[in-house]
Scaffold this motif. Structure first.
Motif, PDB file in Angstrom:
ATOM      1  N   GLU A  73     -35.579 -13.612  20.931  1.00  0.00           N
ATOM      2  CA  GLU A  73     -36.206 -13.105  19.819  1.00  0.00           C
ATOM      3  C   GLU A  73     -35.452 -12.218  18.801  1.00  0.00           C
ATOM      4  N   ARG A  74     -34.579 -11.667  19.171  1.00  0.00           N
ATOM      5  CA  ARG A  74     -33.681 -10.622  18.574  1.00  0.00           C
ATOM      6  C   ARG A  74     -32.928 -11.687  17.648  1.00  0.00           C
ATOM      7  N   PHE A  75     -32.538 -12.657  18.149  1.00  0.00           N
ATOM      8  CA  PHE A  75     -31.342 -13.492  17.554  1.00  0.00           C
ATOM      9  C   PHE A  75     -32.283 -14.459  16.204  1.00  0.00           C
ATOM     10  N   TRP A  76     -33.444 -14.745  16.813  1.00  0.00           N
ATOM     11  CA  TRP A  76     -33.935 -15.565  15.760  1.00  0.00           C
ATOM     12  C   TRP A  76     -35.363 -14.896  15.049  1.00  0.00           C
ATOM     13  N   GLY A  77     -35.498 -13.695  15.387  1.00  0.00           N
ATOM     14  CA  GLY A  77     -36.955 -13.331  14.636  1.00  0.00           C
ATOM     15  C   GLY A  77     -37.990 -13.285  15.350  1.00  0.00           C
ATOM     16  N   PRO A  78     -39.288 -12.518  15.338  1.00  0.00           N
ATOM     17  CA  PRO A  78     -40.314 -12.784  16.040  1.00  0.00           C
ATOM     18  C   PRO A  78     -41.002 -14.202  15.642  1.00  0.00           C
ATOM     19  N   LYS A  79     -41.239 -14.677  14.461  1.00  0.00           N
ATOM     20  CA  LYS A  79     -41.879 -15.921  14.078  1.00  0.00           C
ATOM     21  C   LYS A  79     -41.243 -16.969  14.609  1.00  0.00           C
ATOM     22  N   ARG A  80     -39.910 -17.110  14.500  1.00  0.00           N
ATOM     23  CA  ARG A  80     -39.042 -18.165  14.981  1.00  0.00           C
ATOM     24  C   ARG A  80     -39.160 -18.140  16.301  1.00  0.00           C
ATOM     25  N   PHE A  81     -39.048 -17.232  17.212  1.00  0.00           N
ATOM     26  CA  PHE A  81     -39.144 -17.370  18.473  1.00  0.00           C
ATOM     27  C   PHE A  81     -40.488 -17.685  19.174  1.00  0.00           C
ATOM     28  N   THR A  82     -41.394 -17.237  18.420  1.00  0.00           N
ATOM     29  CA  THR A  82     -42.944 -17.717  18.723  1.00  0.00           C
ATOM     30  C   THR A  82     -42.972 -19.223  18.784  1.00  0.00           C
TER      31      THR A  82
END
Length: 259
Positions: A73-82
């Motif tokens: 999540e830190r690497f991609w960000g919240p939206k992309r991780f979701t």
């Protein structure tokens, strides 16, 4: 102990809250049923990801989420991780359901054949092929059926057993976030392959890439050679890893647009 990120924390809380209100009725309604089942609903492709069959089931899945999820999540960000989490979870469900469809279809065809010609030999052939774990339970009945093959009572009894076995398979729901969690593990292994992880059993360090290879090989083997009583959706695990691999590689090829 764990530095949880927002999406990981939210998924964890939802899973735990749902676990405490889950009962058999909820599992039957929202667990993922076979496409051949009258109980199947498309919404189950999503809802099954938040249901678990016991404490050990949810504990192992949530440990995987909180250990491997935050870094992604830190690497991609919240939206992309979701998006990644649900993409792999849905992909796992589709692969599992597709394979389950062909497996259950074979059982259905065998049931149809037996209904047309219910004989002692046909009955035992069905048990040997699709329910070996129940052999001891039906052995006495099968022996009496063999002695009286024209007895309508035994014919009807064999049909009831065969129909019940089929209904038990086609209406058995699959639950759990395992597909998405195995996707998260695969994503972690692809992006951080040389990260050292310390296993609990056995207590040794291992690089993430080797852990992913082991998981993938184990699930593939058990998915193909699993016992009928295994009760683990190995192909859902494989599906989660497969769809994670596809998405990570695709995002990698579109680096200028995504990172």
């Amino acid at each position: 102990m764990f530095a949880l990120t927002p999406v990981v924390r939210t998924i964890l809380i939802i899973n735990v809250l749902v676990f405490f209100v889950t009962n058999e009725s909820i599992i039957q309604q929202f667990g993922l049923h076979s496409f051949l089942s009258d109980m199947f609903s498309p919404i189950q492709l999503l809802t099954h990801m938040f249901l678990h069959g016991g404490f050990g089931h949810i504990f192992s899945n949530m440990i995987g989420l909180i250990v491997f999820g935050p870094m992604l999540e830190r690497f991609w960000g919240p939206k992309r991780f979701t998006f990644f989490y649900f993409f792999t979870g849905l992909g796992a469900a589709l692969l599992f359901s597709g394979i389950n469809y062909f497996e259950i279809r074979d059982v259905y065809e065998a049931v149809q054949d037996y209904r047309l010609a219910p004989t002692p030999d046909g009955f035992m052939s069905f048990i040997d092929m699709y329910a070996q774990s129940l052999y001891d339970q039906v052995a006495s009945f099968a022996e009496r059926f063999e002695q009286q093959p024209d007895n309508q009572q035994f014919i009807d009894g064999s049909l009831q057993i065969v129909n019940r076995l089929y209904a038990g398979q086609v209406n058995e729901p699959m639950v759990g976030a395992s597909g998405a969690i195995f996707g998260v593990i695969m994503g972690f292994g692809l992006l951080f392959p040389n990260t050292q992880l310390f296993l609990l059993f056995p207590p040794i360090p291992v690089k993430a890439k080797y852990l992913v290879i082991f998981y993938g090989a184990y699930e593939l083997y058990t998915g193909i050679y699993r016992a009928q009583a295994d009760n683990v959706a190995h192909f859902a695990h494989i599906g989660g890893m497969l769809f994670a691999f596809i998405l990570v590689k695709y995002w990698g090829s579109q680096r200028k647009n995504f990172y």
